[in-house]
Motif scaffolding. Structure first.
Motif, short mmCIF file in Angstrom:
data_model
loop_
_atom_site.label_atom_id
_atom_site.label_comp_id
_atom_site.label_asym_id
_atom_site.label_seq_id
_atom_site.Cartn_x
_atom_site.Cartn_y
_atom_site.Cartn_z
N PHE A 1 33.47 32.29 53.71
CA PHE A 1 34.12 32.19 52.41
C PHE A 1 33.19 31.67 51.33
CE2 PHE A 1 38.83 31.65 53.78
CZ PHE A 1 38.75 32.85 54.47
N CYS A 2 32.13 30.99 51.73
CA CYS A 2 31.23 30.41 50.73
C CYS A 2 30.65 31.49 49.82
CB CYS A 2 30.10 29.64 51.41
SG CYS A 2 30.60 27.99 51.86
N GLN A 3 30.53 31.14 48.56
CA GLN A 3 29.99 32.01 47.53
C GLN A 3 30.92 33.19 47.21
OE1 GLN A 3 27.37 30.68 46.05
NE2 GLN A 3 27.38 29.13 47.63
N LYS A 4 32.18 33.09 47.59
CA LYS A 4 33.14 34.14 47.26
C LYS A 4 34.18 33.59 46.30
CE LYS A 4 32.52 36.94 51.28
NZ LYS A 4 33.04 37.48 52.50
N GLY A 5 34.84 34.50 45.61
CA GLY A 5 35.88 34.12 44.66
C GLY A 5 37.27 34.37 45.22
N PHE A 6 38.17 33.44 44.93
CA PHE A 6 39.56 33.55 45.35
C PHE A 6 40.45 33.12 44.19
CE2 PHE A 6 37.34 33.24 49.35
CZ PHE A 6 37.99 34.18 50.13
N PRO A 7 41.68 33.59 44.17
CA PRO A 7 42.59 33.21 43.09
C PRO A 7 42.88 31.70 43.10
CG PRO A 7 43.44 35.13 44.25
CD PRO A 7 42.30 34.59 45.05
N VAL A 8 43.03 31.16 41.89
CA VAL A 8 43.46 29.78 41.68
C VAL A 8 44.61 29.84 40.69
CG1 VAL A 8 42.82 27.51 40.77
CG2 VAL A 8 41.14 28.85 42.07
N ILE A 9 45.70 29.19 41.04
CA ILE A 9 46.82 29.07 40.12
C ILE A 9 46.70 27.69 39.46
CG2 ILE A 9 48.35 28.23 41.95
CD1 ILE A 9 50.68 29.53 40.55
N TYR A 10 46.91 27.64 38.15
CA TYR A 10 46.86 26.35 37.46
C TYR A 10 47.88 26.32 36.33
CZ TYR A 10 44.21 28.44 33.61
OH TYR A 10 43.83 29.21 32.54
N CYS A 11 48.20 25.13 35.91
CA CYS A 11 49.15 24.93 34.82
C CYS A 11 48.36 24.89 33.51
CB CYS A 11 49.92 23.63 35.03
SG CYS A 11 51.10 23.30 33.72
N PRO A 12 48.61 25.79 32.57
CA PRO A 12 47.82 25.84 31.33
C PRO A 12 47.93 24.57 30.48
CG PRO A 12 49.50 27.58 31.34
CD PRO A 12 49.59 26.87 32.64
N THR A 13 49.05 23.86 30.59
CA THR A 13 49.19 22.61 29.82
C THR A 13 48.63 21.42 30.57
OG1 THR A 13 51.42 22.30 30.72
CG2 THR A 13 51.23 23.44 28.58
N ASN A 14 48.28 21.61 31.84
CA ASN A 14 47.69 20.55 32.66
C ASN A 14 46.77 21.21 33.69
OD1 ASN A 14 47.10 18.31 34.20
ND2 ASN A 14 49.14 18.12 35.10
N PRO A 15 45.58 21.66 33.28
CA PRO A 15 44.70 22.41 34.18
C PRO A 15 44.24 21.65 35.41
CG PRO A 15 43.94 22.60 31.91
CD PRO A 15 45.05 21.59 31.93
#
Length: 114
Positions: free
Chosen positions: A68-82
């Motif tokens: 998995f290293c050096q790969k991209g995966f989705p991240v979900i975040y809260c735009p008002t609290n990143p």
């Protein structure tokens, strides 16, 4: 212990109610194959801010997280609290937020005890 659960529940509730998905890059992995555990460090960007995160997976069938290293995966975040975010790799990660796992990530489910 109850306070930690309350905080975790509120963070998940906030993410479910108000979220944005971006991609994070995994830059470090530590695998403990005998324990079936992997710790992952990743980063993602919100505007010009770099956010660093960590996640530990336990109970793995196959602890080949080094791939998995050096790969991209989705991240979900809260735009008002990143600083409220979650790395999404397994089908369980996606389903807890009501998000469909992309077909391209289904191949990784085989290492998780789901």
């Amino acid at each position: 212990m109850a306070v930690s659960y309350f905080i975790l529940t509120n963070k998940k509730r906030e993410l479910k109610a108000n979220n944005t998905i971006t991609y994070g890059n995994i830059y470090w992995c530590e695998v403990s194959a005998d324990k079936g555990q992997a710790s992952i460090a990743f980063l993602f960007y919100v505007g010009d801010k770099t956010i660093y995160g960590e996640k530990t997976y336990t109970g793995l069938k196959n602890a080949d997280f080094n791939s998995f290293c050096q790969k991209g995966f989705p991240v979900i975040y809260c735009p008002t609290n990143p600083d409220n975010y979650e790395l999404l790799i397994s089908s369980k990660d996606f389903s807890q937020y009501g998000i469909v796992q992309p077909d391209s990530l289904i191949k990784y489910n085989s290492i998780f005890n789901l």
